[in-house]
Design a protein around this motif. Structure first.
Motif, PDB file in Angstrom:
ATOM      1  N   LEU A 182      -0.988  -7.042  -8.077  1.00 27.29           N
ATOM      2  CA  LEU A 182      -2.304  -6.540  -8.468  1.00 27.29           C
ATOM      3  C   LEU A 182      -2.341  -5.052  -8.828  1.00 27.29           C
ATOM      4  CD1 LEU A 182      -4.642  -8.369  -5.907  1.00 27.29           C
ATOM      5  CD2 LEU A 182      -3.930  -9.104  -8.188  1.00 27.29           C
ATOM      6  N   ILE A 183      -1.223  -4.374  -8.860  1.00 27.70           N
ATOM      7  CA  ILE A 183      -1.237  -2.952  -9.189  1.00 27.70           C
ATOM      8  C   ILE A 183      -1.071  -2.765 -10.697  1.00 27.70           C
ATOM      9  CG2 ILE A 183      -0.152  -0.713  -8.831  1.00 27.70           C
ATOM     10  CD1 ILE A 183      -1.607  -1.830  -6.367  1.00 27.70           C
ATOM     11  N   THR A 187      -2.291   2.748 -14.605  1.00 30.48           N
ATOM     12  CA  THR A 187      -3.170   3.630 -13.832  1.00 30.48           C
ATOM     13  C   THR A 187      -2.813   3.680 -12.354  1.00 30.48           C
ATOM     14  OG1 THR A 187      -4.785   1.906 -13.295  1.00 30.48           O
ATOM     15  CG2 THR A 187      -5.057   3.066 -15.404  1.00 30.48           C
ATOM     16  N   HIS A 188      -2.072   2.694 -11.860  1.00 29.37           N
ATOM     17  CA  HIS A 188      -1.725   2.525 -10.450  1.00 29.37           C
ATOM     18  C   HIS A 188      -2.919   2.140  -9.589  1.00 29.37           C
ATOM     19  CE1 HIS A 188       2.164   3.990 -11.571  1.00 29.37           C
ATOM     20  NE2 HIS A 188       1.710   5.184 -11.881  1.00 29.37           N
ATOM     21  N   LEU A 189      -4.037   1.774 -10.228  1.00 28.34           N
ATOM     22  CA  LEU A 189      -5.182   1.236  -9.501  1.00 28.34           C
ATOM     23  C   LEU A 189      -4.970  -0.250  -9.232  1.00 28.34           C
ATOM     24  CD1 LEU A 189      -8.022   3.062 -11.459  1.00 28.34           C
ATOM     25  CD2 LEU A 189      -7.335   3.512  -9.088  1.00 28.34           C
ATOM     26  N   VAL A 190      -5.827  -0.798  -8.364  1.00 24.74           N
ATOM     27  CA  VAL A 190      -5.707  -2.191  -7.944  1.00 24.74           C
ATOM     28  C   VAL A 190      -6.595  -3.060  -8.812  1.00 24.74           C
ATOM     29  CG1 VAL A 190      -5.908  -3.785  -5.999  1.00 24.74           C
ATOM     30  CG2 VAL A 190      -5.312  -1.386  -5.577  1.00 24.74           C
ATOM     31  N   PHE A 191      -6.001  -4.083  -9.426  1.00 26.06           N
ATOM     32  CA  PHE A 191      -6.783  -5.091 -10.137  1.00 26.06           C
ATOM     33  C   PHE A 191      -7.515  -5.982  -9.126  1.00 26.06           C
ATOM     34  CE2 PHE A 191      -3.436  -4.705 -13.637  1.00 26.06           C
ATOM     35  CZ  PHE A 191      -4.283  -4.051 -14.517  1.00 26.06           C
ATOM     36  N   ASP A 192      -8.540  -6.695  -9.616  1.00 28.86           N
ATOM     37  CA  ASP A 192      -9.360  -7.519  -8.742  1.00 28.86           C
ATOM     38  C   ASP A 192      -8.590  -8.678  -8.133  1.00 28.86           C
ATOM     39  OD1 ASP A 192     -11.682  -8.370  -7.454  1.00 28.86           O
ATOM     40  OD2 ASP A 192     -12.335  -9.576  -9.163  1.00 28.86           O
ATOM     41  N   GLY A 193      -7.871  -9.468  -8.962  1.00 27.62           N
ATOM     42  CA  GLY A 193      -7.186 -10.613  -8.402  1.00 27.62           C
ATOM     43  C   GLY A 193      -6.499 -11.463  -9.455  1.00 27.62           C
ATOM     44  N   VAL A 194      -6.085 -12.646  -9.005  1.00 22.47           N
ATOM     45  CA  VAL A 194      -5.438 -13.627  -9.869  1.00 22.47           C
ATOM     46  C   VAL A 194      -6.210 -14.933  -9.744  1.00 22.47           C
ATOM     47  CG1 VAL A 194      -3.346 -14.957 -10.325  1.00 22.47           C
ATOM     48  CG2 VAL A 194      -3.176 -12.561  -9.631  1.00 22.47           C
ATOM     49  N   GLY A 197      -3.712 -18.441 -11.951  1.00 23.52           N
ATOM     50  CA  GLY A 197      -2.526 -17.918 -12.587  1.00 23.52           C
ATOM     51  C   GLY A 197      -2.740 -16.779 -13.562  1.00 23.52           C
ATOM     52  N   SER A 198      -3.989 -16.441 -13.867  1.00 26.57           N
ATOM     53  CA  SER A 198      -4.282 -15.374 -14.819  1.00 26.57           C
ATOM     54  C   SER A 198      -4.810 -14.140 -14.092  1.00 26.57           C
ATOM     55  CB  SER A 198      -5.324 -15.844 -15.847  1.00 26.57           C
ATOM     56  OG  SER A 198      -4.813 -16.909 -16.620  1.00 26.57           O
ATOM     57  N   LEU A 199      -4.344 -12.978 -14.513  1.00 27.92           N
ATOM     58  CA  LEU A 199      -4.763 -11.732 -13.883  1.00 27.92           C
ATOM     59  C   LEU A 199      -6.196 -11.390 -14.264  1.00 27.92           C
ATOM     60  CD1 LEU A 199      -3.649  -9.367 -12.150  1.00 27.92           C
ATOM     61  CD2 LEU A 199      -3.050  -8.229 -14.301  1.00 27.92           C
ATOM     62  N   VAL A 200      -7.031 -11.128 -13.262  1.00 29.21           N
ATOM     63  CA  VAL A 200      -8.388 -10.628 -13.482  1.00 29.21           C
ATOM     64  C   VAL A 200      -8.306  -9.113 -13.397  1.00 29.21           C
ATOM     65  CG1 VAL A 200     -10.773 -10.646 -12.670  1.00 29.21           C
ATOM     66  CG2 VAL A 200      -9.383 -12.724 -12.483  1.00 29.21           C
ATOM     67  N   ARG A 201      -8.443  -8.451 -14.531  1.00 29.86           N
ATOM     68  CA  ARG A 201      -8.078  -7.044 -14.651  1.00 29.86           C
ATOM     69  C   ARG A 201      -9.184  -6.064 -14.256  1.00 29.86           C
ATOM     70  NH1 ARG A 201      -3.344  -6.502 -17.537  1.00 29.86           N
ATOM     71  NH2 ARG A 201      -3.879  -4.355 -18.105  1.00 29.86           N
ATOM     72  N   TYR A 206     -14.056  -0.833  -4.245  1.00 27.30           N
ATOM     73  CA  TYR A 206     -13.736  -1.343  -2.918  1.00 27.30           C
ATOM     74  C   TYR A 206     -12.367  -1.992  -2.858  1.00 27.30           C
ATOM     75  CZ  TYR A 206     -15.371  -6.257  -3.824  1.00 27.30           C
ATOM     76  OH  TYR A 206     -15.556  -7.540  -4.274  1.00 27.30           O
ATOM     77  N   CYS A 207     -11.845  -2.464  -3.987  1.00 25.42           N
ATOM     78  CA  CYS A 207     -10.467  -2.963  -4.003  1.00 25.42           C
ATOM     79  C   CYS A 207      -9.495  -1.850  -3.641  1.00 25.42           C
ATOM     80  CB  CYS A 207     -10.120  -3.530  -5.372  1.00 25.42           C
ATOM     81  SG  CYS A 207     -11.052  -4.993  -5.851  1.00 25.42           S
ATOM     82  N   GLN A 208      -9.744  -0.666  -4.179  1.00 31.84           N
ATOM     83  CA  GLN A 208      -8.885   0.475  -3.871  1.00 31.84           C
ATOM     84  C   GLN A 208      -9.001   0.816  -2.385  1.00 31.84           C
ATOM     85  OE1 GLN A 208      -7.530   0.791  -6.931  1.00 31.84           O
ATOM     86  NE2 GLN A 208      -9.283  -0.446  -7.647  1.00 31.84           N
ATOM     87  N   GLY A 209     -10.213   0.762  -1.865  1.00 33.72           N
ATOM     88  CA  GLY A 209     -10.441   1.124  -0.472  1.00 33.72           C
ATOM     89  C   GLY A 209      -9.691   0.248   0.504  1.00 33.72           C
ATOM     90  N   VAL A 210      -9.786  -1.067   0.316  1.00 30.70           N
ATOM     91  CA  VAL A 210      -9.153  -1.952   1.298  1.00 30.70           C
ATOM     92  C   VAL A 210      -7.636  -1.861   1.229  1.00 30.70           C
ATOM     93  CG1 VAL A 210     -11.132  -3.497   1.454  1.00 30.70           C
ATOM     94  CG2 VAL A 210      -9.340  -3.973  -0.245  1.00 30.70           C
ATOM     95  N   VAL A 211      -7.091  -1.628   0.037  1.00 33.53           N
ATOM     96  CA  VAL A 211      -5.636  -1.478  -0.056  1.00 33.53           C
ATOM     97  C   VAL A 211      -5.199  -0.168   0.604  1.00 33.53           C
ATOM     98  CG1 VAL A 211      -3.685  -1.253  -1.644  1.00 33.53           C
ATOM     99  CG2 VAL A 211      -5.455  -2.977  -2.064  1.00 33.53           C
ATOM    100  N   LEU A 212      -5.965   0.886   0.441  1.00 27.13           N
ATOM    101  CA  LEU A 212      -5.659   2.127   1.160  1.00 27.13           C
ATOM    102  C   LEU A 212      -5.677   1.904   2.667  1.00 27.13           C
ATOM    103  CD1 LEU A 212      -7.663   4.807  -0.859  1.00 27.13           C
ATOM    104  CD2 LEU A 212      -5.172   4.656  -0.643  1.00 27.13           C
TER     105      LEU A 212
END
Length: 375
Positions: A182-183, A187-194, A197-201, A206-212
């Protein structure tokens, strides 16, 4: 400034208490947050209640208790937990793994920091996350049961909780899945999800927050230096891509009302809890601290005041709008809550302002303690 931020956090808590906190269906020993202000009858009767907003309300009460310990707030924390379970039909679980993760995080903090524990609830919730891990399907854990959407807002908070619940190995696997899947390489930011099988870009704050939050937990709990490196990279990316003039970007009302504050919470966590003394560690802590404090100053400056208490805007760099009526309610659509016509009506938006003030208080307090130690 420590007392200034303490006062602002206390005023924010008082605003939520006055406008939103009510007994659930008049039952003694209960409490929940009414999801809008001004509120329509359906909202005051908790016909709508939004499970994950209530989990963040519990987290904010815990923040406040750490700032200013009070016996009556411990009572409110107990009432909030009891009200949550009763309104959720006597259960802790529901069909959304992200919802359950937010509650698990709040309940874990309640037990560890306020001595109001629900150990059986934590075990029940942990089982939900452990048993939903499906790498053979492309995950990660899914967003909700019987779904093929594997996203950061479910995996991030669930993994933070599992790390704190002595399931560090699984939390590491989840962090590695996010980092590999998901990175954004640019930009090195976090994508929303998959999804299927397809990347949701889409890239949400808050995605950045929880990964931090997850990577800080693992940096502190393991000997793997990759986790601190991921924190350094993501803090820098957030500073460049998720803030305007140092103010964390808003996402409107509804569920989006909580997005910016979740990032602020975990930026504050970076600033206070990321260990290490390398220049990269120090830079990450400083950047995280500056983002939170700049956002908090702006949110406070652009607030409105109603009956002597603050009303925060959905966007922290523009004037808040005072809602005047009960029309234009938030709507639940396809598993998410869309904003009210006036976003400032939404409990989520006001919780975000409160959460931000509590975060600013912890950082300012840390800075002053450091200065005192140097003298």
């Amino acid at each position: 400034m420590v007392q200034v931020w303490a006062n602002r956090a206390a005023s924010s808590e008082a605003a939520i208490t006055k406008r939103h906190l009510r007994r659930l269906w008049g039952l003694p020993g209960t409490q929940l947050g009414v999801v809008a202000w001004p509120a329509a009858r359906k909202q005051t009767l908790f016909g709508t209640w939004h499970y994950w907003w209530q989990a963040h309300l519990l987290d904010c009460l815990i923040d406040a208790q750490l700032r200013d310990p009070q016996p009556q707030r411990l009572t409110r924390i107990n009432r909030q937990i009891r009200g949550h379970r009763i309104r959720n039909n006597g259960r802790w679980t529901n069909d959304y793994y992200d919802d359950m993760a937010w509650l698990a995080l709040a309940l874990e903090r309640s037990g560890r920091l306020c001595d109001i524990g629900r150990p059986k609830a934590l075990d029940t919730l942990a089982d939900q996350f452990l048993n939903s891990w499906v790498p053979e399907d492309g995950g990660g854990i899914p967003w909700r049961k019987q779904d093929q959407f594997f996203n950061a807002p479910a995996n991030g908070p669930a993994a933070i909780f599992l790390a704190r619940h002595d399931r560090v190995r699984r939390a590491q696997q989840m962090a590695d899945w996010i980092d590999e899947t998901l990175i954004d390489p640019e930009t090195h930011l976090v994508f929303d999800g998959v999804k299927a099988g397809s990347l949701v870009r889409a890239q949400y704050t808050y995605c950045q927050g929880v990964v931090l939050g997850l990577e800080v937990e693992l940096a502190n709990r393991t000997d793997d230096p990759d986790h601190a490196g991921r924190v350094h990279r993501l803090v820098a990316a957030v500073g460049k891509g998720m803030a305007t003039d140092g103010v964390i970007r808003g996402a409107g009302g509804g569920d989006g009302g909580l997005f910016n504050a979740i990032l602020a919470r975990y930026l504050a966590f970076v600033a206070t809890d990321l260990r290490g003394s390398t220049p990269e560690d120090e830079q990450a802590r400083a950047t995280a601290r500056d983002l939170v404090l700049t956002s908090a100053k702006s949110a406070w400056d652009y607030r409105q005041t109603v009956d002597g208490l603050p009303l925060f805007g959905a966007f922290w760099d523009r004037n808040a709008v005072v809602p005047q009526s009960v029309t234009g309610d938030a709507q639940f659509v396809e598993g998410a809550v869309n904003a009210s016509e006036i976003a400032e009506r939404d409990l989520s938006v006001q919780l975000s302002g409160w959460m931000l003030m509590e975060a600013a208080h912890t950082l300012d307090d840390t800075a002053e303690s450091d200065e005192d130690a140097d003298q």
